[in-house]
Write an enzyme that holds these catalytic residues in place. Structure first.
Site, short mmCIF file in Angstrom:
data_model
loop_
_atom_site.label_atom_id
_atom_site.label_comp_id
_atom_site.label_asym_id
_atom_site.label_seq_id
_atom_site.Cartn_x
_atom_site.Cartn_y
_atom_site.Cartn_z
N GLU A 219 -4.53 36.82 -29.63
CA GLU A 219 -3.36 37.39 -28.95
C GLU A 219 -3.82 38.68 -28.27
O GLU A 219 -4.25 39.61 -28.95
CB GLU A 219 -2.20 37.67 -29.91
CG GLU A 219 -1.51 36.41 -30.36
CD GLU A 219 -0.23 36.63 -31.15
OE1 GLU A 219 0.48 37.63 -30.88
OE2 GLU A 219 0.04 35.81 -32.03
N GLU B 100 -0.94 36.74 -38.39
CA GLU B 100 -0.46 38.11 -38.70
C GLU B 100 0.15 38.20 -40.11
O GLU B 100 1.24 38.77 -40.28
CB GLU B 100 0.52 38.60 -37.63
CG GLU B 100 -0.15 38.75 -36.28
CD GLU B 100 0.71 39.39 -35.19
OE1 GLU B 100 1.90 39.69 -35.42
OE2 GLU B 100 0.17 39.58 -34.07
#
Ligand code: AHR
Length: 505
Positions: free
Chosen positions: A310, A182
């Site tokens: 995720e 991220e």
């Protein structure tokens, strides 16, 4: 793959399965897990020294058994946001010499008592494959190269020798490595622009593959439907012989990662939200094709797939990360997870790996107490899918009514449909499995099933009294029931249920 035909709500639905229309392989790694140094995932989750339920390594044996039961093929580690300030060298060698460090993702202190060798040993005990994420925040390329060398090298070189000194002679051969986590997020230590990220990821990939061409590298994407994804895919999915030893079949980047969490207190929005992930997969797969076409990547180079590393139901306001993100999952959440899993089966041609976030205590189907484990509502669809929805995806058409209200996110409406009956189908060793989620929380659907053969159909269902119920230490409100169906007449999919029907061809 599934096609959908909308019919009025008061007409009888039908589902047509075609076992001869095999679409694509379902990668076993679709059922991957994720353990981060966050909340009680590692400490008090998989590692709990001193607890009577733990073995001589401090590993919780009930948790190990649960991973084995779920047949988790691969586990991502050590983060997540945690990795952006993690230095792997702090977590190897004699425990008494390991430095405790401030931890900036979830604001705590990392003792480093559990590190690389402990995790890799745990993977061996569980029988699962490790997937490491590299530190793109405060980490350096030298450090990343050192970590790969420590884990994988059999040379007479510094980090390989350090591993030997720490008690492990043979290399661990860690295959999967993520190029950061991220990195686009404002919450990230060392947040990067897409331009800076693409430049760094590409150069790191080259060096890492020069050191160990056997590894697979995963590019850090965003949601799959963002301009970050488009840019980094275009810049990093190229045909470049540097770093690949002249191979015309390999590439620097092997998969593109995306992350999406869905959640809504409204059941219909909650259960249809994973459809956004389905559209995201299709969009990201299209972007990969654009990059391959425009960058002249020859067809001999294996097509890069999506690593959905995720995914889950999570509302960070309801269960904040800084407080350990211990979501209490309802039946509605279990049905949302079942729709998520249907998404991965339908889109198997694009999915190289998917790792649920996370696997123990933190936004997890599996919770530990000092005395044992609790299997949350979301455990049960995961168990059924991991057990049965393997092999290859096959074609299925569903004719049913559709939920037509507002969605979360709103853009689902107009981008992809939201049928009351959400279906996928698979074939494995001559056995067909049809997964049907009736997301409607008030209506059973008596359904005509076409393409079901045999009189001995196994029926596995997940349900509960209403969509709000949760499992606790003392009461299991959501679980599996098993029965048989003779394959004759109509089959009723009860309100708010997951049903997996299985028959031999
Ligand atoms: O899984 C919890 C967190 O969610 C991860 O650390 C991060 O990558 C994401 O934002």
């Amino acid at each position: 793959m599934a096609t959908f035909t909308r019919i009025p709500d008061d007409e009888r639905p039908s589902i047509t399965v075609d076992p001869s229309a095999v679409i694509s392989k379902i990668e076993d790694n679709t059922y991957g897990g994720f353990t981060e140094h966050m909340g009680r995932c590692i400490y008090g989750g998989i590692y709990d020294p001193g607890n009577p339920l733990s073995d001589e390594n401090g590993f919780r044996t009930d948790v190990i058994d649960a991973f084995k039961e779920l047949k988790v093929p691969v586990v991502r580690y050590p983060g997540g946001n945690f990795v952006a300030t993690y230095h792997w060298l702090d977590g190897v060698g004699p425990k008494e010499n390991r430095p405790p460090r401030p931890e900036l993702a979830w604001i705590g202190t990392e003792s480093n008592e559990f590190g690389t060798d402990e995790f890799l040993k745990w993977c061996e005990v569980v029988g699962t494959e490790p997937y490491f994420c590299l530190n793109f925040g405060t980490g350096t390329l030298d450090e990343a190269l050192g970590w790969v060398e420590y884990c994988n090298s059999d040379r007479n070189s510094y980090y390989a020798n350090l591993r030997r000194k720490n008690g492990r002679e043979k290399p661990y051969n860690v295959k999967y490595w993520a190029l950061g986590n991220e990195c686009w997020g404002p919450w990230q230590v060392g947040q990067l622009t897409k331009e800076d990220y693409a430049k760094q990821a590409y150069q790191w990939a080259k060096a890492l593959k020069l050191l160990d061409p056997s590894i697979e590298l995963i590019l850090c994407g965003e949601t799959g439907h963002s301009s970050w994804d488009a840019y980094v895919i275009k810049e990093c999915i190229k045909f470049d012989l540097h770093g690949l030893g002249g191979s015309t079949t390999a590439s620097l980047v092997d998969m593109h990662s995306i992350h999406i969490y869905t959640a809504s207190p409204d059941h219909n929005k909650n259960a249809t939200a994973p459809r956004s992930a389905e559209r995201a997969i299709q969009i990201a797969a299209g972007m990969i094709d654009v990059a391959r076409i425009e960058n002249g990547v020859p067809p001999s180079v294996r097509r890069q797939k999506i690593c959905f590393d995720e995914w889950n139901v999570w509302d960070p306001v309801r269960a904040p990360g800084e407080e350990g993100a211990e979501e209490k999952y309802t039946l509605s959440d279990a049905l949302a997870v079942a729709v998520w899993l249907n998404v991965f089966i339908r889109q198997s041609q694009h999915i190289g790996m998917a790792t649920i976030a996370q696997s123990v205590n933190v936004i997890s189907p599996l919770m530990t107490t000092k005395e044992g484990i609790v299997k949350q509502s979301t455990w049960w669809p995961l168990l059924l899918f991991s057990e049965f929805m393997r092999g290859s995806t096959i074609a299925v058409n569903v004719r049913s009514g559709e939920y037509l209200g507002d969605t979360e996110p709103a853009w689902i409406r107009g981008a992809i449909e939201t049928p009351w009956l959400d279906v996928s189908a698979a074939i494995n060793d001559g056995v067909v499995s049809l997964a049907v989620v009736n997301i409607n929380d008030t209506k059973d659907f008596e359904t005509e099933l076409r393409g079901v053969s045999g009189k001995d159909v196994e029926v596995h269902s997940v349900n509960g009294t209403d969509v709000t119920v949760v499992n606790t230490e003392s009461k299991q409100e959501v679980g599996i029931t098993e029965s048989k169906w003779d394959g004759e007449g109509l089959f009723t999919f009860p309100k708010h249920s997951l049903t997996i029907l299985r028959w031999k061809l």
